[in-house]
Scaffold this active site. Structure first.
Site, PDB file in Angstrom:
ATOM      1  CE1 TYR A 202     -13.183 -12.560  32.877  1.00 21.64           C
ATOM      2  CE2 TYR A 202     -15.589 -12.618  32.935  1.00 21.64           C
ATOM      3  CZ  TYR A 202     -14.393 -12.142  33.428  1.00 21.64           C
ATOM      4  OH  TYR A 202     -14.400 -11.245  34.464  1.00 21.64           O
TER       5      TYR A 202
ATOM      6  CB  SER B 153     -17.615 -12.624  36.394  1.00 21.83           C
ATOM      7  OG  SER B 153     -18.505 -11.959  35.513  1.00 21.83           O
TER       8      SER B 153
END
Length: 290
Positions: free
Chosen positions: A180, A167
């Protein structure tokens, strides 16, 4: 053709030639995790469109069966469904058994989970113990285990491609998405180390780190110049497959990465910025649920 599309096409032509790795390969199957929706679904469709049989994996069999029918009807390729919950502890022996007789050419490790849709501080996560286990199992352990299952076959054949989805959030230390983002940093470092180990054996291992893609995890943000549809993002990212061990997948996301890294962390980690981010996501969540 827009300016950005023209710029992207010219840059891509300078970065890579025709992607020979997707030429027709008799008897080869590709595997995509988290393929029931979003980026994973788009990868499965794109690989099938290039003439590959695919194995699609995710938690909900009903949804996977629907995707499998769509891929088969659209492309004529064979689709195998493996329904499994990557959050659980002991799922990989069964997966390995179901993949045992397949020659796998491409593995896309896409499955991932967001601890909280609304960004929050680490200790504010609901059911924190379970959340930590869930994120590590799904975002970290699954990628390593799938590589362990599939990499030996690629090594024996002297070719293969592994795409691990990270990401853009992992570009910097990212408060409110701490767990995350950290899991995605693992994806990047693991992939880069693995590529150094196996590059000379004919295997491409690449991290793809997108920013805005209109998926459930992003709250289905409107598609624009920066936020791409999953289909457009995957189309572009596959063209970067020979461009190095990490890519943001598209020109606009590469530019976003440069911008993000140029802003001092003192600014990005400031209370005003973090509060604004939280308020923005809450607002979008409320609008989506109306």
């Amino acid at each position: 053709m827009s300016y950005w599309t023209h710029l992207q096409n010219n840059l891509l032509k300078s970065l890579y030639s025709s992607p020979q790795w997707v030429s027709h390969r008799s008897g080869i199957t590709d595997v995509v995790t988290g393929a029931s929706e979003g980026i994973g679904r788009a990868y499965a469709f794109r690989l099938a469109e290039q003439g590959m049989n695919v194995v699609i994996m995710s938690r909900t069999k009903e949804t996977l069966d629907q995707v499998a029918n769509e891929i088969g009807n659209t492309t004529g390729q064979k689709v195998k469904v493996i329904a499994t919950d990557f959050i659980k502890e002991n799922v990989f022996s069964e997966i390995e058994e179901q993949l045992r007789d397949l020659s796998i050419g491409v593995l896309v490790n896409n499955v991932g989970v967001l601890p909280n849709f609304i960004p929050c501080q680490f200790l504010e996560c609901a059911e924190l113990d379970q959340t930590v286990t869930k994120v590590i199992n799904c975002n970290v352990k699954t990628m390593a285990k799938m590589c362990k299952i599939i990499l030996p076959g690629m090594e024996n054949r002297g070719k293969g491609v592994i795409v691990n989805i990270s990401s853009g959030i992992a570009t910097i230390p990212f408060p409110l998405y701490t767990l995350y983002a950290a899991s995605k940093v693992f994806v990047e470092r693991f992939s880069q180390g693995l590529q150094a180990e196996y590059k000379d054996k004919g295997i491409i291992i690449q991290t793809v780190a997108p920013f805005g893609v209109s998926t459930r995890l992003s709250g289905y943000q409107p598609i624009n110049m920066v936020t791409l549809s999953p289909e457009d993002f995957v189309k572009h990212s596959l063209q970067y497959i020979r461009a190095g061990d990490k890519t943001n997948g598209s020109v606009c996301h590469i530019v976003l990465g440069w911008i993000l890294q140029s802003i001092p962390l003192k600014v990005l980690h400031g209370e005003f910025v973090l509060n604004s981010l939280q308020d923005y996501v809450k607002k979008k969540t409320t609008q989506r649920n109306l």
